[in-house]
Design an enzyme around this catalytic site. Sequence first.
Site, PDB file in Angstrom:
ATOM      1  N   ARG A 160       0.039 -46.451 -24.938  1.00  0.00           N
ATOM      2  CA  ARG A 160       0.095 -47.729 -24.211  1.00  0.00           C
ATOM      3  C   ARG A 160      -0.788 -48.724 -24.959  1.00  0.00           C
ATOM      4  NH1 ARG A 160      -0.160 -43.910 -19.495  1.00  0.00           N
ATOM      5  NH2 ARG A 160       1.362 -44.569 -17.948  1.00  0.00           N
ATOM      6  N   LYS A 217       0.833  -1.206   0.000  1.00  0.00           N
ATOM      7  CA  LYS A 217       0.000   0.000   0.000  1.00  0.00           C
ATOM      8  C   LYS A 217       0.873   1.263   0.000  1.00  0.00           C
ATOM      9  CE  LYS A 217      -3.491   0.083   2.944  1.00  0.00           C
ATOM     10  NZ  LYS A 217      -4.880   0.202   2.544  1.00  0.00           N
ATOM     11  N   ARG A 230      -3.641  -1.489  -6.344  1.00  0.00           N
ATOM     12  CA  ARG A 230      -2.827  -2.710  -6.276  1.00  0.00           C
ATOM     13  C   ARG A 230      -3.263  -3.642  -7.404  1.00  0.00           C
ATOM     14  NH1 ARG A 230      -5.528  -5.131  -0.781  1.00  0.00           N
ATOM     15  NH2 ARG A 230      -7.630  -5.161  -1.561  1.00  0.00           N
ATOM     16  N   GLU A 288      12.856 -47.549 -16.777  1.00  0.00           N
ATOM     17  CA  GLU A 288      11.966 -47.616 -15.617  1.00  0.00           C
ATOM     18  C   GLU A 288      12.435 -48.620 -14.588  1.00  0.00           C
ATOM     19  OE1 GLU A 288       8.007 -48.364 -17.093  1.00  0.00           O
ATOM     20  OE2 GLU A 288       8.692 -49.864 -18.506  1.00  0.00           O
ATOM     21  N   MET A 320      -5.311  -7.086   8.874  1.00  0.00           N
ATOM     22  CA  MET A 320      -4.744  -6.209   9.897  1.00  0.00           C
ATOM     23  C   MET A 320      -5.630  -4.966  10.019  1.00  0.00           C
ATOM     24  SD  MET A 320      -0.748  -6.815   9.321  1.00  0.00           S
ATOM     25  CE  MET A 320      -0.848  -6.397   7.623  1.00  0.00           C
ATOM     26  N   ARG A 346       4.253 -47.987 -27.411  1.00  0.00           N
ATOM     27  CA  ARG A 346       4.887 -48.921 -26.488  1.00  0.00           C
ATOM     28  C   ARG A 346       4.262 -50.307 -26.618  1.00  0.00           C
ATOM     29  NH1 ARG A 346       4.324 -48.230 -20.249  1.00  0.00           N
ATOM     30  NH2 ARG A 346       2.308 -49.198 -20.667  1.00  0.00           N
ATOM     31  N   GLY A 356      10.204 -44.014 -17.601  1.00  0.00           N
ATOM     32  CA  GLY A 356       8.896 -44.364 -17.044  1.00  0.00           C
ATOM     33  C   GLY A 356       9.000 -44.143 -15.541  1.00  0.00           C
ATOM     34  N   THR A 357       8.728 -42.936 -15.128  1.00  0.00           N
ATOM     35  CA  THR A 357       8.978 -42.590 -13.721  1.00  0.00           C
ATOM     36  C   THR A 357       7.999 -43.263 -12.761  1.00  0.00           C
ATOM     37  OG1 THR A 357       7.747 -40.594 -14.151  1.00  0.00           O
ATOM     38  CG2 THR A 357      10.140 -40.390 -14.081  1.00  0.00           C
ATOM     39  N   ASN A 358       6.879 -43.763 -13.294  1.00  0.00           N
ATOM     40  CA  ASN A 358       5.953 -44.457 -12.385  1.00  0.00           C
ATOM     41  C   ASN A 358       6.623 -45.715 -11.847  1.00  0.00           C
ATOM     42  OD1 ASN A 358       4.168 -42.526 -13.264  1.00  0.00           O
ATOM     43  ND2 ASN A 358       3.182 -43.870 -14.747  1.00  0.00           N
ATOM     44  N   ASP A 359       7.112 -46.536 -12.779  1.00  0.00           N
ATOM     45  CA  ASP A 359       7.784 -47.756 -12.336  1.00  0.00           C
ATOM     46  C   ASP A 359       9.134 -47.443 -11.724  1.00  0.00           C
ATOM     47  OD1 ASP A 359       6.226 -50.137 -12.716  1.00  0.00           O
ATOM     48  OD2 ASP A 359       6.116 -49.522 -14.816  1.00  0.00           O
ATOM     49  N   GLY A 371      -8.035  -7.275   4.850  1.00  0.00           N
ATOM     50  CA  GLY A 371      -8.843  -7.337   6.065  1.00  0.00           C
ATOM     51  C   GLY A 371      -8.168  -8.017   7.235  1.00  0.00           C
ATOM     52  N   TYR A 413      12.298 -34.005 -24.055  1.00  0.00           N
ATOM     53  CA  TYR A 413      10.856 -33.747 -24.068  1.00  0.00           C
ATOM     54  C   TYR A 413      10.196 -34.440 -22.894  1.00  0.00           C
ATOM     55  CZ  TYR A 413      10.105 -38.478 -25.823  1.00  0.00           C
ATOM     56  OH  TYR A 413      10.070 -39.849 -25.942  1.00  0.00           O
ATOM     57  N   HIS A 466      -4.554 -47.381 -12.095  1.00  0.00           N
ATOM     58  CA  HIS A 466      -5.300 -47.455 -13.353  1.00  0.00           C
ATOM     59  C   HIS A 466      -6.346 -46.348 -13.428  1.00  0.00           C
ATOM     60  CE1 HIS A 466      -8.585 -49.044 -15.930  1.00  0.00           C
ATOM     61  NE2 HIS A 466      -7.560 -49.377 -16.703  1.00  0.00           N
ATOM     62  N   SER A 482      12.855 -43.319 -23.008  1.00  0.00           N
ATOM     63  CA  SER A 482      11.846 -42.510 -22.315  1.00  0.00           C
ATOM     64  C   SER A 482      11.742 -43.023 -20.878  1.00  0.00           C
ATOM     65  CB  SER A 482      10.497 -42.627 -23.023  1.00  0.00           C
ATOM     66  OG  SER A 482       9.549 -41.860 -22.346  1.00  0.00           O
ATOM     67  N   ARG A 509      -3.244   3.211   8.594  1.00  0.00           N
ATOM     68  CA  ARG A 509      -3.568   1.911   7.963  1.00  0.00           C
ATOM     69  C   ARG A 509      -2.347   1.026   7.883  1.00  0.00           C
ATOM     70  NH1 ARG A 509      -8.313   3.139   4.299  1.00  0.00           N
ATOM     71  NH2 ARG A 509      -8.245   5.388   4.186  1.00  0.00           N
ATOM     72  N   CYS A 512       7.902 -40.129 -19.713  1.00  0.00           N
ATOM     73  CA  CYS A 512       6.476 -40.331 -19.959  1.00  0.00           C
ATOM     74  C   CYS A 512       5.702 -40.799 -18.732  1.00  0.00           C
ATOM     75  CB  CYS A 512       6.248 -41.281 -21.136  1.00  0.00           C
ATOM     76  SG  CYS A 512       6.933 -42.912 -20.846  1.00  0.00           S
TER      77      CYS A 512
HETATM   78  C1  PEP Z   1       5.871 -45.558 -16.168  1.00  0.00           C
HETATM   79  O1  PEP Z   1       6.153 -46.590 -15.572  1.00  0.00           O
HETATM   80  O2  PEP Z   1       6.223 -44.428 -15.779  1.00  0.00           O
HETATM   81  C2  PEP Z   1       5.093 -45.606 -17.403  1.00  0.00           C
HETATM   82  C3  PEP Z   1       4.906 -44.530 -18.135  1.00  0.00           C
HETATM   83  O3  PEP Z   1       4.524 -46.778 -17.733  1.00  0.00           O
HETATM   84  P1  PEP Z   1       3.213 -47.386 -17.039  1.00  0.00           P
HETATM   85  O4  PEP Z   1       2.645 -46.332 -16.163  1.00  0.00           O
HETATM   86  O5  PEP Z   1       2.310 -47.770 -18.146  1.00  0.00           O
HETATM   87  O6  PEP Z   1       3.770 -48.542 -16.300  1.00  0.00           O
HETATM   88 MG    MG Z   2       5.891 -48.495 -16.550  1.00  0.00          MG
END
Ligand code: PEP
Ligand code: MG
Length: 869
Positions: A559, A21, A335, A744, A102, A615, A765-768, A100, A850, A453, A763, A91, A830
């Site tokens: 997939r 202010k 502001r 992965e 203070m 894949r 596969g960060t999930n696994d 509001g 990517y 899933h 690529s 103020r 991915c």
């Molecule tokens: C993963 O494992 O990150 C992946 C992309 O494959 P999925 O989830 O199908 O196992």
């Molecule tokens: Mg996987």
Amino acid sequence: MQYVIDFFDGSKEQNDLLGGKGANLAEMTKMKLPVPTGFTITTAACLDYLKKQEKVSNELNEEIRQHVRSMEQRTRKRLGDGVDPLLVSVRSGSKFSMPGMMDTILNLGLNDETVLALTQKTGDARFAYDCYRRLLQMFGDVVCDIDKNRFEEQLDFYKSKNGYTVDTDMQADDWKELVAVYKDIFLEVTHRAFPQDPYEQLNLAVEAVFRSWNNRRAITYRRLHDISDSLGTAVNIQEMVFGNFGTESGTGVAFTRNPATGEKGIFGEFLLNAQGEDVVAGIRTPQPISELEALMPEVYQEFLKLGHLLERHYKDMQDIEFTIENRKLYLLQTRKGKRTAKSSFKICIQLVEEGIISKKEAIQRINPTMVTQLLHPVFEPEYLKNAEVFARGLPASPGAASGAIYFTAENAKKASEQGEKVILIRQETSPEDIEGMVVSEAIVTSRGGMTSHAAVVARGMGVCCVAGCEEIYVDEFLEQATVGSVILHQGDTISVDGTTGTIYHGSIPYVDGDEWQLLETITNWAKEEASIGVKANAETPIDIQTALKLGAEGIGLARTEHMFFGEERIGEMRKMILAQNEESLMAPLNKLKEFQKEDFRAMFTLLKGKACTIRLLDPPLHEFLPQTVEEINHLADETKRTVAQINYRIEELHEQNPMLGHRGCRLAVTTPQIYEMQVAAIIESAIEVTQLEEDLVIVPEIMIPLIGSQEEMKWLRERLEQTIQEIFDQTNCVISYKIGTMLEIPRACLTAEKIAEEADFFSFGTNDLTQLTYGFSRDDSGKFIAAYQDNKLLKEDPFQHIDEEGVGALMKIAVDKIRNFDPSIKIGVCGEVGGDPQSIRFLKKIGVDYISCSPYRIPSAILTIAQEQ
Ligand code: PEP
Ligand code: MG
């Protein structure tokens, strides 16, 4: 150290010291706008005060006095003067706006003597005593902690006693009487009379504002908005201007553009004959600002002009507080205006079109999380406030929906065919539930994490989903969902907020989030700046179309197991899984090949030569096995086997730990025919589509999942290349293709330079990879992650945001090894974190080329990347 700065000595850059202010009042003063004169006591003074926990120091008091004297010279009025008294507002104002939270005191400087002078000078006792009672009330509340209601009750009592309905019915004598009553309250509660010395008033008020930095409201607000406790607040002392000086005066707040829709034009409201807090208190209903045009056209025009000027100067939509005193306009604050996601996008686009900001600046201003609000429905906040929470889970896929609950895909589908809005609620979903999932407004599961899933499929479809609601006991057999003693049955209505992970009882109205066009413009600008690519995880035509529309530059993960949904396809899949010899294997495989070819042709046609990474099959087989007695009977009929034989085979295929079992490339090591069929389908489809559309160049990227060693990769590659060569020979056609793999498995990361000898691309596969690095089951971690977070063993869920320290370190090793071997090999990501802005910033840093994510996360991913340049 100088603790007090005049408005004309400060600037907008100094908001650390002057608070938002104060800095903007200084800036407006510098711009020679009509701002009542004043000065700011800095945040440093506040911190000093709070540190010492004592009274305002003599030095600060002296500095304040000097600045008051200089104000007196400029205004030709004197604080406490018996003829022409200077009145001021006090103020608070911290670096970040805390609306509001203070405190504020107006009309400071009034006492029993100056109120007479004000009456004399203005010839308006009603006005003067109205000001005085306001000071008593605010001072009592802010400085002496007297319950505001004590004053309000007396005012209400007085009004009803006299048959008044609104405050403006009160006449001079009425206010005078009330002033006496208020003074009594003050005395009664504080055991001292209201201070008559204006300097004492000022000192106490400044101290109270300093202290208000640590009031409970302010502390809570800071927690909620991640504002540091160590900033302190500044205090602004400003000459009073009076909006309560009759019907040609007033006060209001206005935005320079509509904060809800972004529409151009002044948007706000005002109250005639009122002071600031009347607008906020909601006692009287303010009028829309447009009505000011008819009442005071010259003031309205000036406001438009100043609003425009401020917008140009600050290069953003402004939220302006103003007061009109006797048809003269004053600005009391400006502001950056808070706004909705839609309004943010719209205003950014307008400002670029108007030449006020560049496209680059526009991109920086959009918070990637706003994209979610723009694309998905959100519950109306008004209704959400009173909604009753049923349960909470993981915010697996954003959006908001209400509907009747169904516990099986089949029932959900039937109800939806009857025109009902349905929500599928299950312990967890499997590919078999897909038909129920498609028709659902929302999906709820009691088990599974962010990569389960349900979560993956819902995100892909853009359907709202709350996963892993462990507190709900879902009984699919009895068709009921229980939390504690509350039981919901099939057909009961719930509302699901996939953005926050909350489930409510009953139905809640929502607003649609369908703003593709605004998004498209910003995404296109962001693409010009983005240094790494964004592709989509998608395989169905509808998802691919959505992904392209939202800015995907290709498909980074199709997939193939997701292509085997639907009764007929899943049936063939089961026959394939249960096959025990070459003959019983080849019949379903050939059928599946036809389905795959149909899908691949559609994909290649839609993609028109854009990158397409397909894949090969990677399901833990248990996901596709028949489960119910009916399904087993049906399969026995179809395969001309006995139920006992089928059950025996299911038993044979049972795995203790399917996610670490017979899945991914391991399927192809035991049954190479599966991948050979898939690769043949891919290459043949690519050839067929290029033959139809001659200018198309299709380079399919075939991706093998779950590779852990160079040997596996080499063995499979050789076989697949043989299949491809046979097709080239048969068709007399040759096309380019690539064979790559996912990263992965930790071992693959640690030996990536060797695998790179056999792979054209990678690529992550960060999930696994997260599952295997942490040893957290991606399907079961929901059971304990929250406890880990509660006990501060984990800051965040590593399936939602990349674990930089562990999983990230492995990724970095892999990237370095691959780049060492061949810098030109493309590396992507991915897994689900590929769509998470926080993770993307890290992934970009370790040097991936990517990321690939669900279609609806593409725009925010592109924006995040563009902002990180
Ligand atoms: C993963 O494992 O990150 C992946 C992309 O494959 P999925 O989830 O199908 O196992
Ligand atoms: Mg996987």
